[in-house]
Write a protein that holds these residues in place. Structure first.
Motif, PDB file in Angstrom:
ATOM      1  N   TYR A  70       0.820  -1.206   0.000  1.00  0.00           N
ATOM      2  CA  TYR A  70       0.000   0.000   0.000  1.00  0.00           C
ATOM      3  C   TYR A  70       0.858   1.262   0.000  1.00  0.00           C
ATOM      4  CZ  TYR A  70      -4.635  -1.936   0.172  1.00  0.00           C
ATOM      5  OH  TYR A  70      -5.800  -2.556  -0.182  1.00  0.00           O
ATOM      6  N   LEU A  71       2.014   1.181   0.617  1.00  0.00           N
ATOM      7  CA  LEU A  71       2.894   2.349   0.612  1.00  0.00           C
ATOM      8  C   LEU A  71       3.416   2.648  -0.792  1.00  0.00           C
ATOM      9  CD1 LEU A  71       4.951   1.750   3.882  1.00  0.00           C
ATOM     10  CD2 LEU A  71       2.973   3.234   3.538  1.00  0.00           C
ATOM     11  N   ALA A  72       3.394   1.645  -1.674  1.00  0.00           N
ATOM     12  CA  ALA A  72       3.827   1.857  -3.062  1.00  0.00           C
ATOM     13  C   ALA A  72       2.706   2.435  -3.927  1.00  0.00           C
ATOM     14  CB  ALA A  72       4.315   0.535  -3.662  1.00  0.00           C
ATOM     15  N   GLN A  73       1.477   2.428  -3.443  1.00  0.00           N
ATOM     16  CA  GLN A  73       0.367   2.871  -4.281  1.00  0.00           C
ATOM     17  C   GLN A  73       0.438   4.346  -4.673  1.00  0.00           C
ATOM     18  OE1 GLN A  73      -3.580   1.663  -3.242  1.00  0.00           O
ATOM     19  NE2 GLN A  73      -3.038  -0.490  -3.089  1.00  0.00           N
ATOM     20  N   PRO A  74       0.850   5.265  -3.786  1.00  0.00           N
ATOM     21  CA  PRO A  74       0.970   6.650  -4.246  1.00  0.00           C
ATOM     22  C   PRO A  74       1.929   6.804  -5.421  1.00  0.00           C
ATOM     23  CG  PRO A  74       0.969   6.580  -1.858  1.00  0.00           C
ATOM     24  CD  PRO A  74       1.040   5.153  -2.318  1.00  0.00           C
ATOM     25  N   LEU A  75       2.991   6.003  -5.465  1.00  0.00           N
ATOM     26  CA  LEU A  75       3.891   6.048  -6.615  1.00  0.00           C
ATOM     27  C   LEU A  75       3.144   5.630  -7.879  1.00  0.00           C
ATOM     28  CD1 LEU A  75       6.659   6.365  -7.932  1.00  0.00           C
ATOM     29  CD2 LEU A  75       7.208   4.021  -7.188  1.00  0.00           C
ATOM     30  N   GLY A  76       2.319   4.597  -7.774  1.00  0.00           N
ATOM     31  CA  GLY A  76       1.499   4.208  -8.908  1.00  0.00           C
ATOM     32  C   GLY A  76       0.536   5.304  -9.312  1.00  0.00           C
ATOM     33  N   GLY A  77      -0.017   6.006  -8.317  1.00  0.00           N
ATOM     34  CA  GLY A  77      -0.903   7.125  -8.625  1.00  0.00           C
ATOM     35  C   GLY A  77      -0.198   8.223  -9.402  1.00  0.00           C
ATOM     36  N   VAL A  78       1.051   8.499  -9.030  1.00  0.00           N
ATOM     37  CA  VAL A  78       1.841   9.510  -9.740  1.00  0.00           C
ATOM     38  C   VAL A  78       2.108   9.073 -11.181  1.00  0.00           C
ATOM     39  CG1 VAL A  78       4.108  10.625  -9.851  1.00  0.00           C
ATOM     40  CG2 VAL A  78       2.902  10.457  -7.661  1.00  0.00           C
ATOM     41  N   ILE A  79       2.574   7.845 -11.347  1.00  0.00           N
ATOM     42  CA  ILE A  79       2.943   7.352 -12.675  1.00  0.00           C
ATOM     43  C   ILE A  79       1.724   7.270 -13.595  1.00  0.00           C
ATOM     44  CG2 ILE A  79       3.821   5.361 -13.960  1.00  0.00           C
ATOM     45  CD1 ILE A  79       5.557   4.732 -11.465  1.00  0.00           C
ATOM     46  N   PHE A  80       0.685   6.601 -13.133  1.00  0.00           N
ATOM     47  CA  PHE A  80      -0.472   6.371 -13.991  1.00  0.00           C
ATOM     48  C   PHE A  80      -1.411   7.574 -14.031  1.00  0.00           C
ATOM     49  CE2 PHE A  80       0.899   2.019 -12.939  1.00  0.00           C
ATOM     50  CZ  PHE A  80       1.111   1.555 -14.233  1.00  0.00           C
ATOM     51  N   GLY A  81      -1.391   8.410 -12.985  1.00  0.00           N
ATOM     52  CA  GLY A  81      -2.156   9.641 -13.045  1.00  0.00           C
ATOM     53  C   GLY A  81      -1.638  10.553 -14.144  1.00  0.00           C
ATOM     54  N   ARG A  82      -0.324  10.683 -14.233  1.00  0.00           N
ATOM     55  CA  ARG A  82       0.277  11.478 -15.303  1.00  0.00           C
ATOM     56  C   ARG A  82      -0.088  10.909 -16.678  1.00  0.00           C
ATOM     57  NH1 ARG A  82       4.657  14.880 -16.284  1.00  0.00           N
ATOM     58  NH2 ARG A  82       5.717  14.517 -18.265  1.00  0.00           N
ATOM     59  N   MET A  83      -0.003   9.600 -16.803  1.00  0.00           N
ATOM     60  CA  MET A  83      -0.347   8.961 -18.078  1.00  0.00           C
ATOM     61  C   MET A  83      -1.811   9.204 -18.428  1.00  0.00           C
ATOM     62  SD  MET A  83      -0.151   4.900 -19.090  1.00  0.00           S
ATOM     63  CE  MET A  83       1.592   4.790 -18.637  1.00  0.00           C
ATOM     64  N   GLY A  84      -2.703   9.047 -17.446  1.00  0.00           N
ATOM     65  CA  GLY A  84      -4.126   9.195 -17.706  1.00  0.00           C
ATOM     66  C   GLY A  84      -4.532  10.600 -18.069  1.00  0.00           C
ATOM     67  N   ASP A  85      -3.930  11.601 -17.419  1.00  0.00           N
ATOM     68  CA  ASP A  85      -4.291  12.988 -17.702  1.00  0.00           C
ATOM     69  C   ASP A  85      -3.635  13.519 -18.970  1.00  0.00           C
ATOM     70  OD1 ASP A  85      -6.097  13.464 -15.607  1.00  0.00           O
ATOM     71  OD2 ASP A  85      -4.463  13.799 -14.184  1.00  0.00           O
ATOM     72  N   GLU A 229      -7.753  21.953 -25.313  1.00  0.00           N
ATOM     73  CA  GLU A 229      -7.161  22.085 -23.986  1.00  0.00           C
ATOM     74  C   GLU A 229      -5.863  21.300 -23.918  1.00  0.00           C
ATOM     75  OE1 GLU A 229      -9.008  22.126 -19.620  1.00  0.00           O
ATOM     76  OE2 GLU A 229      -9.063  20.151 -20.537  1.00  0.00           O
ATOM     77  N   LYS A 230      -4.806  21.953 -23.507  1.00  0.00           N
ATOM     78  CA  LYS A 230      -3.505  21.303 -23.435  1.00  0.00           C
ATOM     79  C   LYS A 230      -3.431  20.361 -22.236  1.00  0.00           C
ATOM     80  CE  LYS A 230      -0.749  24.893 -25.689  1.00  0.00           C
ATOM     81  NZ  LYS A 230       0.413  25.816 -25.519  1.00  0.00           N
ATOM     82  N   ALA A 231      -2.714  19.292 -22.429  1.00  0.00           N
ATOM     83  CA  ALA A 231      -2.466  18.378 -21.318  1.00  0.00           C
ATOM     84  C   ALA A 231      -1.569  19.063 -20.294  1.00  0.00           C
ATOM     85  CB  ALA A 231      -1.798  17.101 -21.823  1.00  0.00           C
ATOM     86  N   PRO A 232      -1.770  18.802 -19.004  1.00  0.00           N
ATOM     87  CA  PRO A 232      -0.904  19.419 -17.993  1.00  0.00           C
ATOM     88  C   PRO A 232       0.535  18.947 -18.145  1.00  0.00           C
ATOM     89  CG  PRO A 232      -2.288  17.713 -17.012  1.00  0.00           C
ATOM     90  CD  PRO A 232      -2.773  17.907 -18.404  1.00  0.00           C
ATOM     91  N   VAL A 233       1.456  19.888 -17.992  1.00  0.00           N
ATOM     92  CA  VAL A 233       2.876  19.555 -18.109  1.00  0.00           C
ATOM     93  C   VAL A 233       3.310  18.677 -16.943  1.00  0.00           C
ATOM     94  CG1 VAL A 233       5.205  20.506 -18.190  1.00  0.00           C
ATOM     95  CG2 VAL A 233       3.340  21.658 -19.401  1.00  0.00           C
ATOM     96  N   SER A 234       2.878  19.037 -15.745  1.00  0.00           N
ATOM     97  CA  SER A 234       3.206  18.272 -14.546  1.00  0.00           C
ATOM     98  C   SER A 234       1.933  18.086 -13.727  1.00  0.00           C
ATOM     99  CB  SER A 234       4.269  18.994 -13.709  1.00  0.00           C
ATOM    100  OG  SER A 234       4.551  18.270 -12.531  1.00  0.00           O
TER     101      SER A 234
END
Length: 458
Positions: A70-85, A229-234
């Protein structure tokens, strides 16, 4: 649902389809089969991956790997959140379902402590960490996908469908655990039987992947791209800078839901077996029946939240946590199948009030361009802290005090905090006609939209 083209002319929008709902639920189902199997079979798995002379230490070791994932899940959120947005929700759903399914099957073939010694728990931990990363991208992306397919008056209902995927996975895991426990001896279960349900996830993953391949990205995401609408840079930096308040409010409510859910999923069944006087088969079966009763009610919860609002139902859930969880634990001490089932049905009342409106509320509060990242971080941060540690904390509290009611006190404390924060800080979003856009002044100059917000309107 009608949308507007970039030149202002109306264009035909794709209706939310049953296939989109099923595709969104598919990965949630597989993800939570994995989580359910790990929780239900942890007492059996402990003897495979850790020395068996100290049963409590071995069980805590298996739960520790669960918590660290579960402690690794925020890292997954960062990686896949960027991909999804940036690249779309559909791409993330395709990647995460493959990862979740393949890694779940990997657990079924890992060698044990008797074969490779200390390397066995190390490999288990590595696979769980990789699963945590994959899980960190799956739920937030799937929830965003389904909410963006829903009309403005059905976001609670569609969030209910997403939760049905979650608890459907737990039901499947409970059923698979019950089946293998009933068909095999205790010795066979400990030697190799527990591996079979993990391996059975692989064909389910293929079916889920095929469902997701056949579905387009969400109308709302495609409309934002058509609008220029441009994709967010970060996405992560922008989310933390502009959406910190919704994330904090959500976390305050999610911590209660995280512990409430995972004490029930990962700890309660093994307590019924080890301390509550039930056989393993009866404990699993009571859990499966409770899940079967509860799953259809998740859609009802979504419809109720669409009608009366997220805030009122959430507050009722926190109060019922304080009142009903101790009652549930008192009933659980009856030592029969009926008392175990009754206890779990009582326990699920606050879950009915909290899980679905909480899931619907966060996507309503954040803009399209950041929604996957914000939803993934919103779920993963509090769940990383509270879900993965729930079985460890519950085990330690009961071992320290000798009473299951210590777990009720822990849950009651969290629920009281959640109640105060939500009462004072949460505004109702259910009657919003559109999902909240980002004000142009909140965007960096390099990421401002080239056209007005064209969020689909119901």
């Amino acid at each position: 649902m009608a949308t507007t083209s970039i030149d202002g002319a109306p264009r035909k929008a794709r209706p939310a389809s049953a296939r989109a709902v099923v595709a969104g639920c598919a990965g949630n189902l597989i993800e939570h089969i994995d989580l359910g199997l790990y929780g239900y079979l942890a007492p059996t798995m402990a003897g495979t991956f850790f020395p068996s002379h100290d049963r409590t230490s071995a069980l805590l070791g298996v739960y520790g790997a669960f918590a660290l994932s579960y402690l690794a899940q925020p890292l997954g959120g960062v990686i896949f959140g960027r991909m999804g947005d940036r690249l779309g929700r559909r791409l993330v759903l395709l990647v995460t379902i493959v990862l979740v399914g393949a890694l779940t099957a990997c657990i079924g073939i890992l060698p044990g402590y008797g074969q490779i010694g200390i390397a066995a728990p190390v490999l288990l931990l590595l696979v769980r960490l990789l699963q945590g990363i994959a899980h960190g991208g799956e739920y937030g992306s799937a929830l965003t996908f389904m909410v963006e397919y829903a009309g403005p008056r059905r976001r609670g209902l569609y969030s209910g469908y997403a939760s049905m995927g979650v608890f459907g996975g737990l039901l499947a895991a409970a059923g698979m655990s019950t089946l293998v426990s009933a068909l095999l001896t205790q010795q066979q279960m400990g030697d190799w039987g527990w591996r079979l349900p993990f391996l059975a996830v692989l064909p389910l993953t293929v079916v889920g992947l095929l469902l997701r391949v056949g579905v387009d990205d969400t109308p709302e995401f495609l409309a934002s791209r058509e609008a220029g609408e441009k994709a967010p840079v970060s996405p992560v930096r922008e989310t933390l800078r502009t959406q910190w308040r919704p994330l904090l409010l959500f976390s305050a409510g999610a911590m209660t839901n995280a512990v409430l859910s995972f004490v029930w999923v990962t700890y309660f069944p093994q307590w019924l077996e080890n301390e509550g006087g039930l056989s393993g088969t009866s404990a699993f079966a009571s859990h499966a029946v409770a899940l079967a009763v509860f799953i259809p009610l998740l859609a009802v919860s979504g419809m109720v939240s669409d009608r009366i609002g997220r805030r009122l139902l959430l507050l009722a859930g926190f109060v019922s946590t304080i009142v009903l969880v101790p009652l549930s634990f008192w009933v659980a001490h009856g030592g029969t199948f009926g008392s175990a089932l009754g206890a779990q049905l009582i326990y699920l009342v606050p879950e009915f009030c909290i899980a679905v409106p909480l899931a619907a509320w966060l996507p309503e509060m954040v803009p399209t361009r950041l929604r996957v990242t914000a939803t993934a971080l919103g779920f993963n941060l509090p769940f990383a802290l509270f879900s993965g540690t729930a079985p460890i904390v519950a085990t330690a509290l009961v071992d320290w005090t000798g009473s299951l009611y210590a777990v009720a006190a822990y849950l009651g404390t969290l629920a009281a905090i959640s109640f105060v924060v939500i009462l004072r800080g949460l505004r109702e979003t259910v009657h919003d006609d559109t999902l909240t856009p980002v004000p142009p002044k909140a965007l960096p100059d390099t990421a401002r939209p080239l056209a007005p917000d064209l969020t689909p309107k119901g």
